[in-house]
Motif scaffolding. Structure first.
Motif, short mmCIF file in Angstrom:
data_model
loop_
_atom_site.label_atom_id
_atom_site.label_comp_id
_atom_site.label_asym_id
_atom_site.label_seq_id
_atom_site.Cartn_x
_atom_site.Cartn_y
_atom_site.Cartn_z
N GLU A 66 -32.77 58.23 -52.59
CA GLU A 66 -31.43 58.51 -51.70
C GLU A 66 -30.60 59.58 -52.45
N ARG A 67 -30.37 59.74 -53.74
CA ARG A 67 -29.67 60.83 -54.40
C ARG A 67 -30.28 62.35 -54.10
N ASN A 68 -31.56 62.28 -54.04
CA ASN A 68 -32.10 63.69 -53.95
C ASN A 68 -32.75 63.72 -52.35
N GLY A 69 -32.48 63.00 -51.61
CA GLY A 69 -32.69 63.38 -49.94
C GLY A 69 -34.09 63.19 -49.67
N THR A 125 -42.02 57.20 -63.08
CA THR A 125 -41.83 55.82 -63.28
C THR A 125 -40.41 55.38 -63.53
N PHE A 126 -40.48 54.36 -62.90
CA PHE A 126 -39.02 53.48 -62.74
C PHE A 126 -39.19 52.11 -63.41
N ASP A 127 -38.21 51.69 -63.86
CA ASP A 127 -38.02 50.04 -64.45
C ASP A 127 -37.97 49.18 -63.24
N SER A 128 -37.30 49.65 -62.00
CA SER A 128 -37.19 48.62 -60.64
C SER A 128 -37.36 49.54 -59.32
N ALA A 129 -37.66 48.89 -58.46
CA ALA A 129 -37.88 49.69 -57.10
C ALA A 129 -36.39 49.93 -56.85
N ASP A 130 -35.25 49.25 -57.22
CA ASP A 130 -33.90 49.73 -56.54
C ASP A 130 -33.65 50.85 -57.34
N ALA A 131 -34.08 51.48 -58.62
CA ALA A 131 -33.72 52.42 -59.38
C ALA A 131 -34.79 53.78 -58.65
N ALA A 132 -35.84 53.46 -58.22
CA ALA A 132 -36.59 54.53 -57.35
C ALA A 132 -36.18 54.76 -56.15
N SER A 133 -35.52 53.76 -55.37
CA SER A 133 -34.96 54.05 -54.27
C SER A 133 -33.67 54.81 -54.37
N ALA A 134 -32.99 54.39 -55.41
CA ALA A 134 -31.61 55.10 -55.57
C ALA A 134 -31.69 56.70 -55.85
#
Length: 92
Positions: free
Chosen positions: A66-69, A54-63
Protein backbone atom coordinates in the motif's frame (compact mmCIF):
# COMPACT_ATOMS: atom_id res chain seq x y z
CA UNK A 1 2.63 -4.29 -11.49
CA UNK A 2 0.92 -6.74 -9.15
CA UNK A 3 2.23 -9.03 -6.45
CA UNK A 4 1.15 -12.08 -4.52
CA UNK A 5 1.69 -12.57 -0.79
CA UNK A 6 1.81 -16.06 0.66
CA UNK A 7 3.18 -17.91 3.66
CA UNK A 8 6.21 -20.12 3.17
CA UNK A 9 5.23 -23.82 3.05
CA UNK A 10 6.99 -26.50 5.06
CA UNK A 11 9.84 -28.20 3.25
CA UNK A 12 8.69 -31.68 2.23
CA UNK A 13 12.16 -33.17 2.70
CA UNK A 14 12.55 -31.99 6.31
CA UNK A 15 10.54 -32.71 9.42
CA UNK A 16 11.19 -29.30 10.99
CA UNK A 17 9.05 -26.21 10.57
CA UNK A 18 11.79 -23.59 10.26
CA UNK A 19 10.95 -20.46 8.23
CA UNK A 20 7.28 -21.43 7.92
CA UNK A 21 6.13 -18.33 9.79
CA UNK A 22 7.58 -15.91 7.22
CA UNK A 23 5.50 -14.37 4.45
CA UNK A 24 6.82 -13.92 0.91
CA UNK A 25 5.99 -11.18 -1.59
CA UNK A 26 6.58 -12.09 -5.25
CA UNK A 27 5.83 -9.93 -8.26
CA UNK A 28 3.74 -11.30 -11.11
CA UNK A 29 5.64 -11.73 -14.40
CA UNK A 30 5.16 -8.78 -16.73
CA UNK A 31 6.07 -10.69 -19.90
CA UNK A 32 6.27 -14.29 -21.00
CA UNK A 33 9.58 -16.14 -21.00
CA UNK A 34 11.16 -16.84 -24.38
CA UNK A 35 13.85 -19.40 -25.19
CA UNK A 36 17.25 -17.98 -26.01
CA UNK A 37 18.18 -19.11 -29.55
CA UNK A 38 21.84 -19.69 -28.66
CA UNK A 39 21.57 -21.54 -25.33
CA UNK A 40 17.94 -22.67 -25.30
CA UNK A 41 17.44 -21.33 -21.77
CA UNK A 42 14.16 -19.59 -20.99
CA UNK A 43 14.39 -15.96 -19.95
CA UNK A 44 12.78 -12.56 -20.18
CA UNK A 45 13.68 -8.93 -19.71
CA UNK A 46 11.50 -8.65 -16.61
CA UNK A 47 13.79 -8.12 -13.60
CA UNK A 48 10.93 -7.77 -11.08
CA UNK A 49 10.32 -11.51 -11.36
CA UNK A 50 13.62 -12.14 -9.56
CA UNK A 51 12.67 -10.02 -6.52
CA UNK A 52 11.35 -11.92 -3.49
CA UNK A 53 10.77 -10.03 -0.26
CA UNK A 54 10.20 -11.64 3.14
CA UNK A 55 8.05 -10.23 5.93
CA UNK A 56 7.16 -11.32 9.46
CA UNK A 57 3.41 -11.04 8.86
CA UNK A 58 0.87 -10.64 6.08
CA UNK A 59 -0.08 -7.23 7.49
CA UNK A 60 3.49 -5.98 7.11
CA UNK A 61 3.60 -7.20 3.51
CA UNK A 62 0.27 -5.60 2.64
CA UNK A 63 1.36 -2.33 4.32
CA UNK A 64 4.49 -2.36 2.14
CA UNK A 65 2.36 -2.80 -0.98
CA UNK A 66 0.00 0.00 0.00
CA UNK A 67 2.89 2.38 0.75
CA UNK A 68 4.45 1.74 -2.66
CA UNK A 69 1.21 1.60 -4.69
CA UNK A 70 1.47 -2.10 -5.61
CA UNK A 71 -1.65 -4.14 -6.27
CA UNK A 72 -1.51 -7.34 -4.22
CA UNK A 73 -3.33 -10.59 -3.61
CA UNK A 74 -2.98 -12.44 -0.30
CA UNK A 75 -3.09 -16.23 -0.63
CA UNK A 76 -4.37 -17.75 2.61
CA UNK A 77 -2.62 -20.80 4.03
CA UNK A 78 -4.89 -23.85 4.04
CA UNK A 79 -5.53 -25.36 7.49
CA UNK A 80 -3.33 -28.27 8.44
CA UNK A 81 -5.10 -31.58 8.92
CA UNK A 82 -3.51 -34.55 10.62
CA UNK A 83 -4.44 -38.11 9.84
CA UNK A 84 -4.05 -39.87 13.17
CA UNK A 85 -3.27 -43.55 12.81
CA UNK A 86 -2.07 -46.17 15.19
CA UNK A 87 0.18 -49.08 14.30
CA UNK A 88 -2.63 -51.48 15.27
CA UNK A 89 -4.79 -50.06 12.44
CA UNK A 90 -2.59 -51.94 9.94
CA UNK A 91 -3.93 -55.27 11.21
CA UNK A 92 -7.66 -54.53 11.19
Amino acid sequence: MSARIYQMPKNALQSGKARTSTWMLEFAPAEAKKPDPMTGWAGSGDTQEQVKLTFDSADAASAYCERNGIAYNIIKTPPKTLKIQAYADNFR
